[in-house]
Design a protein around this motif. Structure first.
Motif, mmCIF file in Angstrom:
data_model
loop_
_atom_site.group_PDB
_atom_site.id
_atom_site.type_symbol
_atom_site.label_atom_id
_atom_site.label_comp_id
_atom_site.label_asym_id
_atom_site.label_seq_id
_atom_site.Cartn_x
_atom_site.Cartn_y
_atom_site.Cartn_z
ATOM 1 N N ILE A 18 0.864 -1.174 0.000
ATOM 2 C CA ILE A 18 0.000 0.000 0.000
ATOM 3 C C ILE A 18 0.900 1.222 0.000
ATOM 4 N N ASP A 19 0.468 2.257 -0.720
ATOM 5 C CA ASP A 19 1.226 3.495 -0.708
ATOM 6 C C ASP A 19 1.372 3.984 0.721
ATOM 7 N N LYS A 20 2.574 4.309 1.104
ATOM 8 C CA LYS A 20 2.824 4.828 2.443
ATOM 9 C C LYS A 20 2.550 6.324 2.462
ATOM 10 N N PRO A 21 2.061 6.832 3.602
ATOM 11 C CA PRO A 21 1.833 8.267 3.691
ATOM 12 C C PRO A 21 3.142 9.050 3.522
ATOM 13 N N THR A 22 3.030 10.219 2.935
ATOM 14 C CA THR A 22 4.207 11.064 2.762
ATOM 15 C C THR A 22 4.557 11.729 4.082
ATOM 16 N N ASN A 23 5.707 12.390 4.135
ATOM 17 C CA ASN A 23 6.111 13.090 5.354
ATOM 18 C C ASN A 23 5.122 14.193 5.712
ATOM 19 N N ASP A 24 4.562 14.869 4.703
ATOM 20 C CA ASP A 24 3.562 15.900 4.965
ATOM 21 C C ASP A 24 2.316 15.294 5.595
ATOM 22 N N GLU A 40 -8.804 10.828 18.418
ATOM 23 C CA GLU A 40 -9.688 9.719 18.801
ATOM 24 C C GLU A 40 -10.424 9.181 17.579
ATOM 25 N N PHE A 41 -10.876 10.078 16.709
ATOM 26 C CA PHE A 41 -11.534 9.644 15.480
ATOM 27 C C PHE A 41 -10.563 8.840 14.626
ATOM 28 N N TYR A 42 -9.344 9.333 14.497
ATOM 29 C CA TYR A 42 -8.325 8.645 13.699
ATOM 30 C C TYR A 42 -8.079 7.236 14.248
ATOM 31 N N VAL A 81 -10.326 10.320 6.750
ATOM 32 C CA VAL A 81 -11.119 9.379 5.966
ATOM 33 C C VAL A 81 -10.552 9.271 4.555
ATOM 34 N N GLU A 82 -10.188 10.408 3.983
ATOM 35 C CA GLU A 82 -9.603 10.394 2.635
ATOM 36 C C GLU A 82 -8.311 9.587 2.604
ATOM 37 N N ALA A 83 -7.444 9.796 3.586
ATOM 38 C CA ALA A 83 -6.177 9.063 3.645
ATOM 39 C C ALA A 83 -6.426 7.575 3.884
ATOM 40 N N PHE A 84 -7.432 7.261 4.706
ATOM 41 C CA PHE A 84 -7.764 5.856 4.963
ATOM 42 C C PHE A 84 -8.136 5.159 3.663
ATOM 43 N N ILE A 85 -9.012 5.792 2.896
ATOM 44 C CA ILE A 85 -9.446 5.180 1.637
ATOM 45 C C ILE A 85 -8.284 5.092 0.652
ATOM 46 N N LYS A 86 -7.474 6.127 0.604
ATOM 47 C CA LYS A 86 -6.370 6.170 -0.352
ATOM 48 C C LYS A 86 -5.308 5.113 -0.043
ATOM 49 N N HIS A 87 -5.005 4.890 1.221
ATOM 50 C CA HIS A 87 -3.880 4.038 1.599
ATOM 51 C C HIS A 87 -4.268 2.632 2.046
ATOM 52 N N SER A 88 -5.552 2.348 2.203
ATOM 53 C CA SER A 88 -5.939 1.022 2.681
ATOM 54 C C SER A 88 -5.967 0.017 1.532
ATOM 55 N N GLN A 89 -5.993 -1.239 1.907
ATOM 56 C CA GLN A 89 -6.086 -2.301 0.917
ATOM 57 C C GLN A 89 -7.465 -2.266 0.282
ATOM 58 N N PRO A 90 -7.599 -2.791 -0.927
ATOM 59 C CA PRO A 90 -8.875 -2.698 -1.657
ATOM 60 C C PRO A 90 -10.089 -3.201 -0.877
ATOM 61 N N GLU A 91 -9.940 -4.240 -0.093
ATOM 62 C CA GLU A 91 -11.100 -4.777 0.614
ATOM 63 C C GLU A 91 -11.610 -3.856 1.718
ATOM 64 N N TYR A 92 -10.819 -2.854 2.128
ATOM 65 C CA TYR A 92 -11.249 -1.919 3.164
ATOM 66 C C TYR A 92 -11.748 -0.596 2.597
ATOM 67 N N SER A 95 -15.420 0.079 3.169
ATOM 68 C CA SER A 95 -15.706 0.474 4.548
ATOM 69 C C SER A 95 -15.520 1.974 4.725
ATOM 70 N N GLY A 96 -14.489 2.518 4.104
ATOM 71 C CA GLY A 96 -14.273 3.967 4.159
ATOM 72 C C GLY A 96 -15.405 4.734 3.514
ATOM 73 N N LEU A 97 -15.938 4.208 2.427
ATOM 74 C CA LEU A 97 -17.079 4.860 1.770
ATOM 75 C C LEU A 97 -18.332 4.771 2.631
ATOM 76 N N TYR A 98 -18.511 3.665 3.340
ATOM 77 C CA TYR A 98 -19.634 3.553 4.270
ATOM 78 C C TYR A 98 -19.527 4.617 5.355
ATOM 79 N N VAL A 99 -18.324 4.841 5.838
ATOM 80 C CA VAL A 99 -18.106 5.851 6.879
ATOM 81 C C VAL A 99 -18.453 7.238 6.339
#
Length: 109
Positions: A18-24, A40-42, A81-92, A95-99
């Motif tokens: 999975i693409d790793k988050p950048t330093n920013d 807490e949300f994160y 949420v955007e980063a979760f969807i962008k960096h998670s595996q396809p099967e997850y 779930s991000g879209l449901y959120v």
């Protein structure tokens, strides 16, 4: 025609990188810049990865509650949420879209 099954299996490998988050992106999550409610949300959002998809209704409701608590820091919530969807595996990703759907519905009511 002959299909090479080994190449087919490799193309559907769920353990792909999975693409790793950048330093920013990592700096954005720094606890010195984020309010505790957004963190807490994160943490709740990342706990989705500890279970198998699909996400449960209870988990979605907890995430919506955390998002409502962090509504003053909505940019953080959107980013997470955007980063979760962008960096998670396809099967997850679903779930991000449901959120996203649940949060939008909660804010519109």
């Amino acid at each position: 025609t002959v299909i090479n099954l080994s190449s087919l299996n490799n193309s559907f490998n769920t353990s792909q990188k999975i693409d790793k988050p950048t330093n920013d992106e990592l700096a954005f999550h720094s606890s010195s810049t984020n309010p505790s409610v957004a963190i807490e949300f994160y943490n709740e959002l990342q706990s989705i990865l500890q279970s198998r998809p699909p996400i449960s209704k209870e988990k979605v409701n907890r995430l919506v509650e955390e998002a409502l608590k962090a509504s003053h820091h909505y940019k953080h919530v959107v980013y997470y949420v955007e980063a979760f969807i962008k960096h998670s595996q396809p099967e997850y990703k679903l779930s991000g879209l449901y959120v996203i759907d649940a949060i939008i519905r909660a804010f519109n009511t």
